[in-house]
Scaffold this active site. Structure first.
Site, PDB file in Angstrom:
ATOM      1  N   ASP A  92       0.674  -1.245  -0.001  1.00  0.00           N
ATOM      2  CA  ASP A  92       0.022  -0.038  -0.062  1.00  0.00           C
ATOM      3  C   ASP A  92       0.831   1.373   0.140  1.00  0.00           C
ATOM      4  O   ASP A  92       2.095   1.066  -0.074  1.00  0.00           O
ATOM      5  CB  ASP A  92      -0.904  -0.033   1.265  1.00  0.00           C
ATOM      6  CG  ASP A  92      -0.184   0.039   2.498  1.00  0.00           C
ATOM      7  OD1 ASP A  92       0.933   0.284   2.594  1.00  0.00           O
ATOM      8  OD2 ASP A  92      -0.878   0.011   3.512  1.00  0.00           O
ATOM      9  N   SER A  93       0.258   2.465   0.170  1.00  0.00           N
ATOM     10  CA  SER A  93       1.063   3.697  -0.320  1.00  0.00           C
ATOM     11  C   SER A  93       1.759   4.250   1.241  1.00  0.00           C
ATOM     12  O   SER A  93       2.626   5.111   1.209  1.00  0.00           O
ATOM     13  CB  SER A  93       0.258   4.684  -0.704  1.00  0.00           C
ATOM     14  OG  SER A  93      -0.795   5.393   0.199  1.00  0.00           O
ATOM     15  N   GLY A  94       1.276   3.697   2.398  1.00  0.00           N
ATOM     16  CA  GLY A  94       1.614   4.087   3.522  1.00  0.00           C
ATOM     17  C   GLY A  94       0.610   5.141   3.950  1.00  0.00           C
ATOM     18  O   GLY A  94       0.477   5.637   5.175  1.00  0.00           O
ATOM     19  N   GLN A 201     -10.982   7.794  -4.810  1.00  0.00           N
ATOM     20  CA  GLN A 201     -11.527   8.273  -3.359  1.00  0.00           C
ATOM     21  C   GLN A 201     -12.886   8.851  -3.778  1.00  0.00           C
ATOM     22  O   GLN A 201     -13.477   8.903  -4.641  1.00  0.00           O
ATOM     23  CB  GLN A 201     -10.463   8.962  -2.551  1.00  0.00           C
ATOM     24  CG  GLN A 201      -9.256   8.249  -2.063  1.00  0.00           C
ATOM     25  CD  GLN A 201      -9.780   7.485  -0.695  1.00  0.00           C
ATOM     26  OE1 GLN A 201     -10.706   7.400  -0.071  1.00  0.00           O
ATOM     27  NE2 GLN A 201      -8.625   6.644  -0.561  1.00  0.00           N
ATOM     28  N   GLY A 228     -10.994   3.936   0.587  1.00  0.00           N
ATOM     29  CA  GLY A 228     -11.819   4.786   1.365  1.00  0.00           C
ATOM     30  C   GLY A 228     -13.167   4.047   1.861  1.00  0.00           C
ATOM     31  O   GLY A 228     -14.237   4.707   2.051  1.00  0.00           O
ATOM     32  N   ASP A 278      -8.480  -7.203  -0.124  1.00  0.00           N
ATOM     33  CA  ASP A 278      -7.742  -7.473   1.050  1.00  0.00           C
ATOM     34  C   ASP A 278      -8.297  -7.206   1.974  1.00  0.00           C
ATOM     35  O   ASP A 278      -9.204  -6.216   2.330  1.00  0.00           O
ATOM     36  CB  ASP A 278      -6.304  -6.710   0.785  1.00  0.00           C
ATOM     37  CG  ASP A 278      -6.544  -5.370   1.380  1.00  0.00           C
ATOM     38  OD1 ASP A 278      -7.022  -4.452   0.621  1.00  0.00           O
ATOM     39  OD2 ASP A 278      -6.237  -5.021   2.428  1.00  0.00           O
ATOM     40  N   CYS A 316     -14.889 -27.821   6.195  1.00  0.00           N
ATOM     41  CA  CYS A 316     -13.572 -27.360   5.719  1.00  0.00           C
ATOM     42  C   CYS A 316     -12.584 -28.356   5.895  1.00  0.00           C
ATOM     43  O   CYS A 316     -12.575 -29.194   6.605  1.00  0.00           O
ATOM     44  CB  CYS A 316     -13.119 -26.042   6.693  1.00  0.00           C
ATOM     45  SG  CYS A 316     -11.447 -25.489   6.396  1.00  0.00           S
ATOM     46  N   CYS A 318      -9.191 -27.581   5.725  1.00  0.00           N
ATOM     47  CA  CYS A 318      -8.131 -27.334   5.858  1.00  0.00           C
ATOM     48  C   CYS A 318      -7.226 -28.001   6.822  1.00  0.00           C
ATOM     49  O   CYS A 318      -7.639 -28.909   7.458  1.00  0.00           O
ATOM     50  CB  CYS A 318      -8.138 -25.817   6.408  1.00  0.00           C
ATOM     51  SG  CYS A 318      -8.285 -25.543   8.177  1.00  0.00           S
ATOM     52  N   CYS A 321      -8.674 -27.758  10.310  1.00  0.00           N
ATOM     53  CA  CYS A 321     -10.011 -28.784  10.683  1.00  0.00           C
ATOM     54  C   CYS A 321      -9.724 -30.216  10.656  1.00  0.00           C
ATOM     55  O   CYS A 321     -10.597 -31.133  10.955  1.00  0.00           O
ATOM     56  CB  CYS A 321     -11.092 -28.124   9.470  1.00  0.00           C
ATOM     57  SG  CYS A 321     -11.622 -26.587   9.953  1.00  0.00           S
ATOM     58  N   HIS A 347      -6.867 -21.659   9.767  1.00  0.00           N
ATOM     59  CA  HIS A 347      -8.372 -21.892   9.223  1.00  0.00           C
ATOM     60  C   HIS A 347      -9.034 -20.575   8.614  1.00  0.00           C
ATOM     61  O   HIS A 347      -9.670 -21.109   7.401  1.00  0.00           O
ATOM     62  CB  HIS A 347      -9.317 -22.302  10.298  1.00  0.00           C
ATOM     63  CG  HIS A 347     -10.595 -22.157   9.986  1.00  0.00           C
ATOM     64  ND1 HIS A 347     -11.058 -23.440   9.121  1.00  0.00           N
ATOM     65  CD2 HIS A 347     -11.846 -21.420  10.317  1.00  0.00           C
ATOM     66  CE1 HIS A 347     -12.384 -23.119   8.952  1.00  0.00           C
ATOM     67  NE2 HIS A 347     -12.731 -21.825   9.516  1.00  0.00           N
TER      68      HIS A 347
HETATM   69 ZN   LIG Z   1     -10.440 -25.021   8.441  1.00  0.00          ZN
END
Ligand SMILES: [Zn+2]
Length: 367
Positions: A92-94, A201, A228, A278, A316, A318, A321, A347
């Site tokens: 990111d730009s900070g 923005q 934003g 994100d 799940c 993963c 799990c 998870h």
């Molecule tokens: Zn999981």
């Protein structure tokens, strides 16, 4: 070299399946990007992120600039090498952290003077400086320096903030174009350079959002972010702003909505044509014992899980799990064990990345 973004399929609702070809990784979109604030996705090691199929992670420019410092990272070959992450990175730009974390900020047209939240030292960030720092870090994608307009902001404040962000976008782009080849890995990657995204923005004002998008598209960035959002506004307003902006962005470039969201939100936005998202939510919530599951959110601290022998999420598969019980995760949390944050985060990330994987396969087969 221009950014390569290959559209594979697009649905009537606007959702698209694409490949984003970055210097370090071909990213299948729509994609969720785990946040690696200070060079680490908190509590989760890089090899685990790879096994979870994370294709691209974020680094926060503000944190890395303050510690260990962008010049140190440049000397060590850039952020990929420093953190041993061979896949794609975005910084990111900070700007967001300067505005949310630092003390005694003073904003002018030139830039922002602020004090470090770590030691109180004084720093001055300009669009040019943000670009220099991001080029030194050498992520595959850098972001234009912007001011994240707070919520609520009245019309005058939103206009003034947008004026600043647009002027800074121009300066970011000019400086970036002159220096983009100075990334630490430029030669190693066959003279491929970094890419820069502009950030839309405009607060919660539809016309300001439109103006922002149109001006950025004119500047011709490699991709476009909508910033934003998720700053405390109601969700229908977030959706309204995204719906307003998406049709104005070029179809052949990636679109990134920053800092969202809950599992159902990321799915909804991906189906509308957002390619990248994100959020710290899966990892931050995990450290507080909040798990996202196919049965809804659960707070693993709950007494009712004390002897629950079931997996955290029965649907799940993963690594957490498959192996551990709710009772054990609750115990780790109660005992304040470090493994607690790690297992919960793994998870939650698997859950988020799994959503995007399913959305991608559905988009693949829809017209
Ligand atoms: Zn999981």
């Amino acid at each position: 070299m221009a950014l390569q973004f290959n559209l594979l399929n697009q649905t009537e609702a606007g959702g698209r399946r694409a490949q984003l070809i970055l210097p370090h990784q071909t990213v299948e979109t729509p994609v969720f990007m785990p946040v690696g604030t200070a060079g680490t996705v908190k509590a989760v090691a890089q090899d685990v992120l790879e096994s979870l199929d994370a294709q691209i992670i974020l680094g926060n420019t503000y944190h890395l600039y303050l510690r260990p410092g962008h010049e140190a990272i440049r000397r060590m070959g850039g952020l990929h090498r420093f953190i041993s992450w061979p896949r794609a990175l975005l910084t990111d730009s900070g700007g967001f952290q300067v505005f949310s974390l630092s003390q005694l900020r003073k904003v002018s047209d030139e830039g922002v003077r602020f004090r470090s939240h770590l030691d109180g030292s004084s720093h001055f960030f300009t669009p040019e400086h943000s670009m220099d720092v991001q080029i030194a870090l050498g992520a595959d994608i850098a972001m234009a320096f912007d001011e994240c307009t707070e919520y609520p902001a009245d019309r005058r404040r939103a206009e003034e903030s947008l004026r600043l962000t647009m002027a800074w976008a121009r300066r970011s782009l000019d400086h970036f174009r002159a220096h983009r080849e100075e990334v630490p890995w430029y030669r190693e990657k066959g003279c491929r350079a970094q890419h820069l995204f502009g950030i839309v923005q405009g607060g919660m004002y539809r016309d300001l959002r439109r103006e922002s998008a149109e001006r950025l598209v004119e500047m011709d960035f490699d991709g476009y972010a909508i910033g934003g959002l998720s700053v405390g506004e109601p969700r229908d307003l977030t959706l309204e702003m995204i719906s307003e902006v998406l049709p104005l962005l070029p179809n052949d470039k990636p679109r990134y909505v920053m800092g969202v969201g809950y599992p159902d939100e990321i799915e909804q936005y991906a189906r509308m044509g957002v390619d990248m998202m994100d959020c710290v939510l899966p990892t931050r919530a995990a450290r507080h014992g909040l798990l996202f599951t196919s049965e809804g959110r659960i707070n693993i601290k709950g007494k009712k899980y004390a002897e629950d022998q079931g997996p955290p999420d029965p649907a799940c598969d993963c690594m957490v799990c498959r192996r551990y019980t709710r009772a054990y995760l609750r115990h780790l949390m109660q005992a304040g064990e470090a493994l607690s944050g790690t297992l919960n985060s793994i998870h939650n990330l698997a859950y988020y990345l799994g959503i995007m994987k399913r959305v991608r396969s559905r988009l693949q087969t829809q017209d």
